[in-house]
Structure formats: structure tokens, C-alpha cells
Design an enzyme around this catalytic site. Structure first.
Site, PDB file in Angstrom:
ATOM      1  N   SER A 136     -18.306 -39.006 -15.417  1.00 39.11           N
ATOM      2  CA  SER A 136     -19.507 -38.183 -15.276  1.00 39.11           C
ATOM      3  C   SER A 136     -19.157 -36.905 -14.531  1.00 39.11           C
ATOM      4  O   SER A 136     -18.208 -36.871 -13.732  1.00 39.11           O
ATOM      5  CB  SER A 136     -20.571 -38.949 -14.486  1.00 39.11           C
ATOM      6  OG  SER A 136     -21.673 -38.129 -14.176  1.00 39.11           O
ATOM      7  N   TYR A 148     -24.403 -43.516  -6.816  1.00 37.92           N
ATOM      8  CA  TYR A 148     -24.032 -43.497  -8.236  1.00 37.92           C
ATOM      9  C   TYR A 148     -22.820 -42.602  -8.459  1.00 37.92           C
ATOM     10  O   TYR A 148     -21.846 -42.986  -9.110  1.00 37.92           O
ATOM     11  CB  TYR A 148     -25.209 -43.009  -9.093  1.00 37.92           C
ATOM     12  CG  TYR A 148     -24.794 -42.634 -10.493  1.00 37.92           C
ATOM     13  CD1 TYR A 148     -24.601 -43.609 -11.458  1.00 37.92           C
ATOM     14  CD2 TYR A 148     -24.581 -41.295 -10.849  1.00 37.92           C
ATOM     15  CE1 TYR A 148     -24.202 -43.268 -12.741  1.00 37.92           C
ATOM     16  CE2 TYR A 148     -24.186 -40.945 -12.130  1.00 37.92           C
ATOM     17  CZ  TYR A 148     -23.991 -41.932 -13.076  1.00 37.92           C
ATOM     18  OH  TYR A 148     -23.581 -41.595 -14.349  1.00 37.92           O
TER      19      TYR A 148
END
Length: 224
Positions: A136, A148
Site C-alpha cells: 500500500s 494499518y
């Protein structure tokens, strides 16, 4: 010549489903793993003999072992594995966050990814195969308090380490690092952001490179 074989976790929706479609269009056969058996069967039905539905929970090592064994038995081998299953947090932050949710996050974003690598590597080694990991943009920069994002930093670090290990026997490892993608990952649509097909195209691009070329990271961001 038999088609190459790709195993995909988190395959029922979003980037996983789009990658399955793109891979089959490029001539690959696919093994599709996700918990949503109905969605998985419907997706596999689009591809006929080029797909095998493998319902199961990616956070269960035995389930991934069984899925890959069935896939290899069905198609005769494994050329690539895409550890794509992942999730975010409903309650972000450390002080206000939910430790039980952190555990679920780590189990899926980190442990399930490690399980995919563990069960696929013996088969990939036989064919000088390819391991693909969903990272990501959040794993490439610091985001205030993001747990996250920290799991994706792990993915990026692990991808680089695996690239070094796999090159010892002719294999390759690639991390796909998208910015915001309009997928069911988010509760509300993100129409001006990347589409799952954009990440899927990046996966197939990495897979289709000649053996001499290893694409170690694809970082893609929305223009909007």
C-alpha cells in the site's frame, strides 16, 4: 503449452477478483481463495476450466495448505501466488483502538500473507515462480498513528527480503503498492480514485516480464 497457474487470496471481490479476470484474459489459470463461497463460485464460473474455487479462511494455515494442494493437484503445478487478502480498521488509533480488532488485522494482513508464502514457496521453487504481495501507499510513508499502515510497512519490508531470498533460485517477488482504490474495503464509494483493474493490471505486468527482469515494486497512485 499448458497455461501458467496463479493462486490468489482475497479473490472474491476488489483487487483479487479483478486480478483473476486480468490473469485469465492473459492466458493464466487461477485458484481463487476467499471466505465468501457464493461470490467465489460465481467468479470461478466466469472462467470455466481456467479457474478453481477454493473457499476458505486465509488466516487458517491448514486451509491455505489444503487450497494450494488442491490447486496443484488440479492444474499440475504453481507458477505464482498473490497474497492479496487484507483489511483495515473500523476504529483507528492506539489509545482509542480495539486490541481485538488489531489482532484480526495482524492475522489477516501479516500472518495470512506469511502463510501464503509458506505454502506456495516449495511449489514456486520448482518453476522459478513469482510471489506477489499487496502492499500500500500506506506502507511507503508515515501516517499519523496508523496501525494499518504499520502492517503494510511489514509487507514492504518482507517483500524486499523475499526478493533477495527468491533470486537465489531464480524466483521473483513483487509488492504492489496502490494508493486509495475504489473497492469494498471502504464503506463509501471512491469514484475518483484508482479502480481494482488498475492494481490488477500492475500484477499482470509484473508477472509477464521476462525471467531476466524482476519488478520488485509497483507504486501506483490516483491522479485525482
Amino acid at each position: 503449452m499448458a497455461s501458467k497457474v496463479l493462486f490468489i487470496t482475497g479473490a472474491s471481490t476488489g483487487i483479487g477478483a479483478a486480478t483473476a479476470r486480468a490473469a485469465v484474459a492473459a492466458g493464466w489459470s487461477v485458484g481463487l481463495m476467499a471466505r465468501s463461497a457464493d461470490k467465489l463460485e460465481a467468479l470461478a464460473g466466469e472462467f470455466g476450466d481456467a479457474a478453481l474455487a477454493l473457499p476458505g479462511d486465509a488466516t487458517d494455515l491448514a486451509a491455505q495448505e489444503d487450497a494450494v494442494a488442491k490447486l496443484v493437484d488440479h492444474f499440475g503445478g504453481l507458477d505464482a501466488a498473490f497474497a492479496n487478502a487484507g483489511k483495515g480498521l473500523d476504529t483507528p488509533g492506539t489509545e482509542q483502538g480495539d486490541p481485538a480488532e488489531w489482532r484480526q488485522l495482524i492475522d489477516l494482513n501479516i500472518m495470512a500473507l506469511l502463510y501464503t508464502a509458506r505454502v506456495s514457496l516449495p511449489h514456486l521453487r520448482e518453476r522459478k515462480g513469482h510471489l506477489i504481495l499487496t502492499g500500500s501507499a500506506a506502507g511507503r510513508r508515515h501516517i499519523s498513528g496508523s496501525i494499518y499502515g504499520a502492517t503494510k510497512w511489514f509487507v514492504h519490508g518482507y517483500a524486499g527480503n523475499m526478493a533477495e531470498e527468491m533470486r537465489e533460485w531464480g524466483g521473483r517477488c513483487t509488492v504492489i503498492a496502490p494508493g486509495m482504490v475504489d473497492t469494498p474495503f471502504f464503506d463509501t464509494p471512491k469514484p475518483d480514485k484508482l479502480k481494482p483493474e488498475d492494481a490488477a493490471n500492475a500484477v499482470v505486468y509484473a508477472l509477464e516480464q521476462p525471467e531476466r527482469a524482476a519488478i520488485r515494486e509497483v507504486f501506483l497512485m490516483p491522479t485525482g
